[in-house]
Design a protein around this motif. Structure first.
Motif, PDB file in Angstrom:
ATOM      1  N   ASN B  11       0.834  -1.209   0.000  1.00  0.00           N
ATOM      2  CA  ASN B  11       0.000   0.000   0.000  1.00  0.00           C
ATOM      3  C   ASN B  11       0.863   1.252   0.000  1.00  0.00           C
ATOM      4  N   HIS B  12       2.055   1.140  -0.565  1.00  0.00           N
ATOM      5  CA  HIS B  12       3.026   2.237  -0.510  1.00  0.00           C
ATOM      6  C   HIS B  12       3.403   2.615  -1.945  1.00  0.00           C
ATOM      7  N   PRO B  13       2.697   3.607  -2.528  1.00  0.00           N
ATOM      8  CA  PRO B  13       2.926   3.912  -3.950  1.00  0.00           C
ATOM      9  C   PRO B  13       4.380   4.209  -4.303  1.00  0.00           C
ATOM     10  N   ILE B  16       6.312   0.982  -4.385  1.00  0.00           N
ATOM     11  CA  ILE B  16       5.831   0.118  -5.475  1.00  0.00           C
ATOM     12  C   ILE B  16       6.368   0.598  -6.820  1.00  0.00           C
ATOM     13  N   GLN B  17       6.241   1.911  -7.072  1.00  0.00           N
ATOM     14  CA  GLN B  17       6.635   2.380  -8.405  1.00  0.00           C
ATOM     15  C   GLN B  17       8.143   2.382  -8.613  1.00  0.00           C
ATOM     16  N   HIS B  38      -7.214  -2.197   8.087  1.00  0.00           N
ATOM     17  CA  HIS B  38      -8.218  -1.298   7.492  1.00  0.00           C
ATOM     18  C   HIS B  38      -7.777  -0.748   6.136  1.00  0.00           C
ATOM     19  N   GLU B  39      -6.598  -1.151   5.663  1.00  0.00           N
ATOM     20  CA  GLU B  39      -6.122  -0.671   4.361  1.00  0.00           C
ATOM     21  C   GLU B  39      -6.027  -1.786   3.321  1.00  0.00           C
ATOM     22  N   ASP B  41      -8.265  -3.193   1.460  1.00  0.00           N
ATOM     23  CA  ASP B  41      -9.014  -2.923   0.225  1.00  0.00           C
ATOM     24  C   ASP B  41      -8.241  -1.973  -0.682  1.00  0.00           C
ATOM     25  N   ALA B  42      -7.686  -0.905  -0.074  1.00  0.00           N
ATOM     26  CA  ALA B  42      -6.963   0.096  -0.861  1.00  0.00           C
ATOM     27  C   ALA B  42      -5.679  -0.485  -1.447  1.00  0.00           C
ATOM     28  N   LEU B  45      -6.455  -2.685  -4.519  1.00  0.00           N
ATOM     29  CA  LEU B  45      -6.758  -1.872  -5.714  1.00  0.00           C
ATOM     30  C   LEU B  45      -5.492  -1.236  -6.276  1.00  0.00           C
ATOM     31  N   LEU B  46      -4.645  -0.723  -5.381  1.00  0.00           N
ATOM     32  CA  LEU B  46      -3.410  -0.070  -5.821  1.00  0.00           C
ATOM     33  C   LEU B  46      -2.504  -1.060  -6.545  1.00  0.00           C
ATOM     34  N   PHE B  50      -1.274  -1.071 -10.440  1.00  0.00           N
ATOM     35  CA  PHE B  50       0.159  -1.026 -10.766  1.00  0.00           C
ATOM     36  C   PHE B  50       0.548  -2.182 -11.682  1.00  0.00           C
ATOM     37  N   ALA B  54       2.072  -0.978 -14.977  1.00  0.00           N
ATOM     38  CA  ALA B  54       3.502  -0.660 -14.845  1.00  0.00           C
ATOM     39  C   ALA B  54       4.318  -1.810 -14.271  1.00  0.00           C
TER      40      ALA B  54
END
Lengths: 83, 290
Positions: B11-13, B16-17, B38-39, B41-42, B45-46, B50, B54
Motif C-alpha cells: 500500500n506504498h505507492p 511500489i513504483q 483497514h487498508e 481494500d486500498a 486496488l493499488l 500497478f 507498470a
C-alpha cells in the motif's frame, strides 16, 4: 451516507474524499497542479465514467501520484462510501 | 533462479513504483503483514492497478496474499492473478492450503484465459508445515520454498537470535527438500536492517546449510545478499577451466581426467556447470566467455 476517504499524503500518493451529490463536482489540490491538473482531472472523470457515477463530490489532495494510484485511491474511497 | 526476494509493502505507492530500481532478482509485493487491516481494500486496488499498467521488467514478480483462512485471500487472488504476476506467495502454507490454492489458481487461470501457469512460493512458518515440507516440495507449481522464521519461532516457542542456531534444523530440512525437488531454497529475512555485518554472517550461515537465496525486507540488504549468494570470480574461473578441460577430454573420449593434479569426473563437471549457469543468469561471466 458517510464520506469515503482513501489514500495518504505521502509522496507519490493522494487522498480522495468523496461524498454523495446530485452532480459531479471535482476539486483538485496537487503539488504538480501547474503541470498535471488536466491529466489528473481526466483520470478522475474517466474513472467516474467507467463506474457510471453521475453525481459525486470529489476532493483530490495529490502529492504526485501516478495515474493508476489516483484511480485506485478514488475507487477505494467510493467503495468505502458505499460500504 | 534468484538470489534475492525483496518484500515491497503493498500500500506504498512510492515503494511500489520504484521497486525495480533496487536490483533485487525477484520482488514480493506484500498484501499481508505489511498492510494494516483497514487498508487491505486500498492496497489490493493499488497493486492491481500497478501490475496492470507498470509491471517491472526483468524481475520475477510475486504477490504475498493474505492467508487462505481469511476472507481476504480470494479477493487478493481475484485482483492480482494475471499475466503480470509470476507467482503467489502463500503464508502459513501446509499441504491442504497449497492444494486449495492450486485449485483456485487453476480456476482463475481458466476464467481469465491466461496462457501461463501461476507459480506458488509457500512460506513454511509453522511446525506443521515444516514436518510436511518434503511432500510440499514435490507439488507442481512451486518455484521454491521460503522459510518464515519469525512466525515459526512463535509457533515453536523459541527465541529468535542473531546467531540463528534455533533455525538450523528448519533451514537444513527445507534446503534438503528443495534441492531434492530441484526448486529454490529461500532463507528467512534478516530483520535488523542496520546490521550489514550480521546480515552477511546470517547469509553465509544459511548458505552453508544449503539455502541458495534470501528474502530481504529493505533495499539496503540486496547488495550483501547478492555478494554471498553469487558465485565468486574465483569459482567462476575454476568452473570455466573445468568446462574447457572437460570438452578437451570429451574429444579424447575420456570420462575422467585430471586438472591441477586433481581428478575430475562427472559430479565435479556438473558442479562447475551449475556455477556457470548461475554466473550466466546473474551476468557474472567474463565478457569474452559469456
Amino acid at each position: 451516507m458517510k464520506p469515503g476517504i482513501a489514500g495518504t499524503l505521502e509522496s507519490n500518493d493522494a487522498i480522495f474524499t468523496v461524498r454523495p451529490a446530485s452532480t459531479r463536482h471535482v476539486v483538485i489540490h496537487s503539488v504538480v497542479d501547474a503541470f498535471y491538473h488536466d491529466q489528473i482531472a481526466q483520470v478522475i472523470e474517466t474513472t467516474l465514467d467507467e463506474l457510471a457515477i453521475t453525481g459525486l463530490d470529489v476532493l483530490c489532495e495529490d502529492k504526485g501520484a501516478l495515474d493508476y494510484t489516483l484511480r485506485a485511491r478514488l475507487i477505494a474511497a467510493i467503495q468505502r462510501m458505499e460500504a | 533462479m534468484a538470489r534475492s526476494y525483496l518484500f515491497i509493502p503493498g500500500n506504498h505507492p512510492a515503494m511500489i513504483q520504484n521497486a525495480d530500481v533496487f536490483g533485487a532478482d525477484a520482488l514480493i509485493f506484500d498484501l499481508e503483514d505489511a498492510v494494516a487491516a483497514h487498508e487491505k481494500d486500498a492496497a489490493r486496488l493499488l497493486l492491481a492497478g500497478f501490475l496492470a499498467k507498470a509491471r517491472p521488467q526483468g524481475v520475477r514478480v510475486y504477490v504475498r496474499i493474505n492467508g487462505l483462512d481469511t476472507p481476504l485471500a480470494c479477493k487478493d487472488l481475484e485482483a492480482v492473478v494475471g499475466d503480470a504476476v509470476d507467482g503467489i506467495v502463500l503464508p502459513k502454507a501446509g499441504m491442504s492450503e497449497l492444494m486449495e490454492l492450486s485449485t483456485i489458481l487453476h480456476n482463475l487461470e481458466a476464467q481469465k484465459g491466461l496462457a501461463k501457469k501461476i507459480a506458488i512460493l509457500p512460506i513454511v512458518e509453522t511446525a506443521k508445515s515444516l514436518v510436511e515440507v518434503e511432500e510440499i516440495a514435490k507439488l507442481s507449481r512451486l518455484d521454491g520454498i521460503l522459510l518464515g522464521a519469525e512466525d515459526l519461532s512463535a509457533d515453536m516457542e523459541f527465541e529468535r537470535t542473531k546467531a540463528g542456531t534455533e533455525i538450523e534444523y528448519p533451514r537444513a530440512r527445507i534446503a534438503f527438500a528443495c534441492k531434492a525437488a530441484r526448486i529454490e531454497a529461500i532463507d528467512t529475512p534478516f530483520t535488523d536492517t542496520n546490521d550489514p555485518d550480521g546480515l552477511r554472517e546470517d547469509c553465509l550461515h544459511s548458505q552453508s546449510l544449503g539455502m541458495n537465496a534470501k528474502a530481504a525486507i529493505h533495499p539496503n540488504q540486496i547488495e550483501t545478499i547478492h555478494a554471498v549468494f553469487s558465485p565468486s570470480p574465483k569459482r567462476i574461473e575454476w568452473a570455466l577451466r573445468i568446462r574447457a578441460a572437460a570438452r578437451k577430454a570429451g574429444e579424447q573420449n575420456l570420462g575422467v581426467f585430471s586438472l591441477d593434479g586433481k581428478m575430475v569426473d562427472k559430479p565435479i563437471i556438473d558442479r562447475a556447470e551449475k556455477i556457470l549457469r548461475a554466473a550466466e543468469r546473474f551476468g557474472l561471466l567474463p565478457e569474452e566467455r559469456a
